[in-house]
Design an enzyme around this catalytic site. Structure first.
Site, mmCIF file in Angstrom:
data_model
loop_
_atom_site.group_PDB
_atom_site.id
_atom_site.type_symbol
_atom_site.label_atom_id
_atom_site.label_comp_id
_atom_site.label_asym_id
_atom_site.label_seq_id
_atom_site.Cartn_x
_atom_site.Cartn_y
_atom_site.Cartn_z
ATOM 1 N N CYS A 73 -4.226 14.529 6.162
ATOM 2 C CA CYS A 73 -3.652 13.607 5.853
ATOM 3 C C CYS A 73 -5.381 13.044 5.656
ATOM 4 C CB CYS A 73 -3.886 13.037 7.634
ATOM 5 S SG CYS A 73 -4.342 10.857 8.269
ATOM 6 N N CYS A 123 -14.376 2.022 6.586
ATOM 7 C CA CYS A 123 -13.912 0.761 6.025
ATOM 8 C C CYS A 123 -14.266 -0.580 5.919
ATOM 9 C CB CYS A 123 -12.194 0.928 6.546
ATOM 10 S SG CYS A 123 -10.705 0.075 6.239
ATOM 11 N N CYS A 144 -8.912 1.142 15.551
ATOM 12 C CA CYS A 144 -9.796 2.535 14.445
ATOM 13 C C CYS A 144 -11.145 2.337 14.337
ATOM 14 C CB CYS A 144 -8.822 1.748 12.891
ATOM 15 S SG CYS A 144 -9.718 2.929 11.829
ATOM 16 N N CYS A 153 -8.281 7.927 13.326
ATOM 17 C CA CYS A 153 -8.842 8.008 11.574
ATOM 18 C C CYS A 153 -10.349 7.669 13.056
ATOM 19 C CB CYS A 153 -8.317 6.757 11.224
ATOM 20 S SG CYS A 153 -8.989 5.810 10.818
ATOM 21 N N CYS A 192 -9.342 -2.567 11.712
ATOM 22 C CA CYS A 192 -8.973 -3.065 12.749
ATOM 23 C C CYS A 192 -8.972 -2.699 13.311
ATOM 24 C CB CYS A 192 -7.639 -1.886 12.244
ATOM 25 S SG CYS A 192 -6.959 -2.386 10.675
ATOM 26 N N SER A 225 1.301 -0.964 7.751
ATOM 27 C CA SER A 225 0.483 -1.030 9.259
ATOM 28 C C SER A 225 1.004 -2.301 9.741
ATOM 29 C CB SER A 225 -0.929 -0.586 9.661
ATOM 30 O OG SER A 225 -1.217 0.853 8.517
ATOM 31 N N GLU A 252 -13.407 12.546 6.852
ATOM 32 C CA GLU A 252 -12.365 13.104 7.656
ATOM 33 C C GLU A 252 -11.159 13.528 6.552
ATOM 34 O OE1 GLU A 252 -13.818 11.318 11.605
ATOM 35 O OE2 GLU A 252 -11.379 11.241 10.757
ATOM 36 N N ASN A 288 -4.060 6.073 20.558
ATOM 37 C CA ASN A 288 -4.837 6.850 20.974
ATOM 38 C C ASN A 288 -5.596 6.200 21.036
ATOM 39 O OD1 ASN A 288 -5.539 9.464 20.805
ATOM 40 N ND2 ASN A 288 -5.983 9.560 18.524
ATOM 41 N N GLY A 327 -10.537 4.541 5.611
ATOM 42 C CA GLY A 327 -10.298 3.474 4.155
ATOM 43 C C GLY A 327 -8.774 2.871 4.376
ATOM 44 N N GLU A 328 -8.902 2.328 3.559
ATOM 45 C CA GLU A 328 -7.648 1.648 3.442
ATOM 46 C C GLU A 328 -7.164 1.528 1.670
ATOM 47 O OE1 GLU A 328 -5.528 -1.127 4.012
ATOM 48 O OE2 GLU A 328 -4.856 -0.268 1.863
HETATM 49 S S1 SF4 Z 1 -8.821 3.015 7.518
HETATM 50 FE FE1 SF4 Z 1 -7.141 2.043 8.415
HETATM 51 S S2 SF4 Z 1 -6.737 1.345 10.657
HETATM 52 FE FE2 SF4 Z 1 -9.323 1.925 9.983
HETATM 53 S S3 SF4 Z 1 -10.202 -0.105 9.496
HETATM 54 FE FE3 SF4 Z 1 -9.497 0.598 8.259
HETATM 55 S S4 SF4 Z 1 -7.154 -0.370 7.559
HETATM 56 FE FE4 SF4 Z 1 -7.638 -0.251 9.545
#
Ligand code: SF4
Length: 369
Positions: free
Chosen positions: A124, A131, A138, A351, A135, A233, A103, A308, A178-179
């Protein structure tokens, strides 16, 4: 036959031409005995004229075009869905060459969004498929990690958004799926292409990398010459609270993370904190006081973001009063902070949500695995 031997029979995927920097292109043409100016010609076709095939690069000799087509791939992402309308946040779901879904989001001009002042169109962008960091707020973390994006897949999100929307992007945040710092080599290569005068020419100060807090990579970024912006974050001001929200905190706790941030700031680079306010989880007065101390220590601006709602997750956003009180505590300490009204709330801009929904709709059994 062993698996290793069998794999020798598989065709090696071609490198995408959009993963190459101008220097790489120059080295390629030099090795072929071609004139040095070919590299700039190809970069112009890719990033100024935006053609979609080698055949369209009409000032290159036919033999050079065929050779490039044999050696490199040119596939861009396919747009699967677009949500949102022209003057609102638009969300793009892309399918990559291997079928993976990612995305990106195009956010229209908005004062104070990510600390930028007005009239910027922000993209973005994703850096991984899925990922691994999980988190708890997310949707990308709900579905596990598949793979890193290569540099061309990162850059191509911007090219595809500009082509589909007719808008010129002038601000980029790596806050999609993603990180980013877990894919640091490809990320930095993509940023070189995005930032270069022969590439997308977007200034480093308009490029923000967001991280869940990978301390070793933050230290590496400290020594990078480019002055892009870094967003941490944080989402919790003590280890106990942060570990509940961000499992990465058990690996790189706050002492380690803030120590890496000290090194980053010591290089005269600025960073900011992102802090999602979650009712009853991280929105107490004590958290606000602690957060203010961290922010003052690093001269970091704090962006407060009301939570959110994510389908399948239980948390909720604090009342408006609680949000304002939290902000006021930070300001009373002298910390610079803003409270953002989340954009894109109505179209699942958080996300990973659109991808997850589409994956579940296309393949309900596999998506649950
Ligand atoms: S995309 Fe970003 S916010 Fe979502 S789990 Fe991965 S590191 Fe965490």
């Amino acid at each position: 036959m062993t698996l290793a031997a069998m794999s020798l029979d598989l065709p090696v995927p071609k490198l995408s031409i959009k993963s190459l920097t101008l220097e790489d292109l120059a080295a390629h043409f030099a090795a072929q005995g071609d004139p040095a100016y070919r590299a700039k010609q190809v970069a112009d076709w890719l990033y100024q004229k935006r053609v979609d095939s080698f055949a369209a690069m009409t000032d290159l000799p036919a033999a050079t075009r065929s050779r490039l087509a044999e050696e490199f791939s040119f596939v861009g992402p396919e747009i699967v869905r677009v949500l949102g309308s022209e003057d609102t946040t638009r969300k793009f779901l892309f399918r990559l060459g291997d079928g993976s879904l990612i995305e990106s989001v195009l956010i229209p001009a908005s004062p104070a969004l990510y600390g930028q002042t007005s009239d910027r169109r922000t993209a973005c962008v994703s850096t991984q498929v899925g990922c691994a960091y999980g988190c708890k707020f997310c949707a990308s973390g709900l579905d596990g990690f598949s793979r890193n994006l290569d540099a061309s897949e990162i850059v191509s999100q911007l090219l595809a958004i500009e082509a589909a929307s007719g808008e010129e992007i002038d601000n980029i945040v790596f806050m999609g799926m993603g990180e980013p710092l877990a894919n640091l080599t490809n990320l930095l290569r993509a940023i070189r292409i995005i930032n270069a005068p022969w590439g997308l020419e977007i200034g480093a100060r308009h490029i923000t990398i967001s991280t869940s807090g990978l301390a070793p990579q933050i230290r590496k970024l400290a020594s990078e010459p480019t002055q892009f912006r870094l967003a941490i974050s944080l989402h919790g001001a003590t280890d106990e609270v942060r570990s509940r929200i961000m499992p990465v905190n058990r690996k790189h706790n706050l002492t380690t993370l803030l120590g890496a941030c000290d090194e980053y700031v010591a290089q005269k680079k600025r960073l900011m904190f992102e802090y999602i306010l979650i009712a009853g989880v991280n929105d107490s007065d004590e958290q606000a006081h602690q957060l203010a101390q961290h922010a003052l220590r690093l001269s970091a601006k704090t962006n407060l973001i009301p939570y959110n709602t994510v389908e399948g997750l239980e948390w909720s956003r604090p009342s408006r009063n609680r949000q304002e009180s939290f902000l006021q505590i930070l300001r009373d300490h002298g910390a610079v902070a803003t409270l953002r009204r989340e954009k894109g709330h109505d179209i699942n801009a958080a996300c990973g949500q659109l991808r997850l929904q589409t994956k579940r709709a296309e393949n309900p059994v596999a998506a649950e695995q």
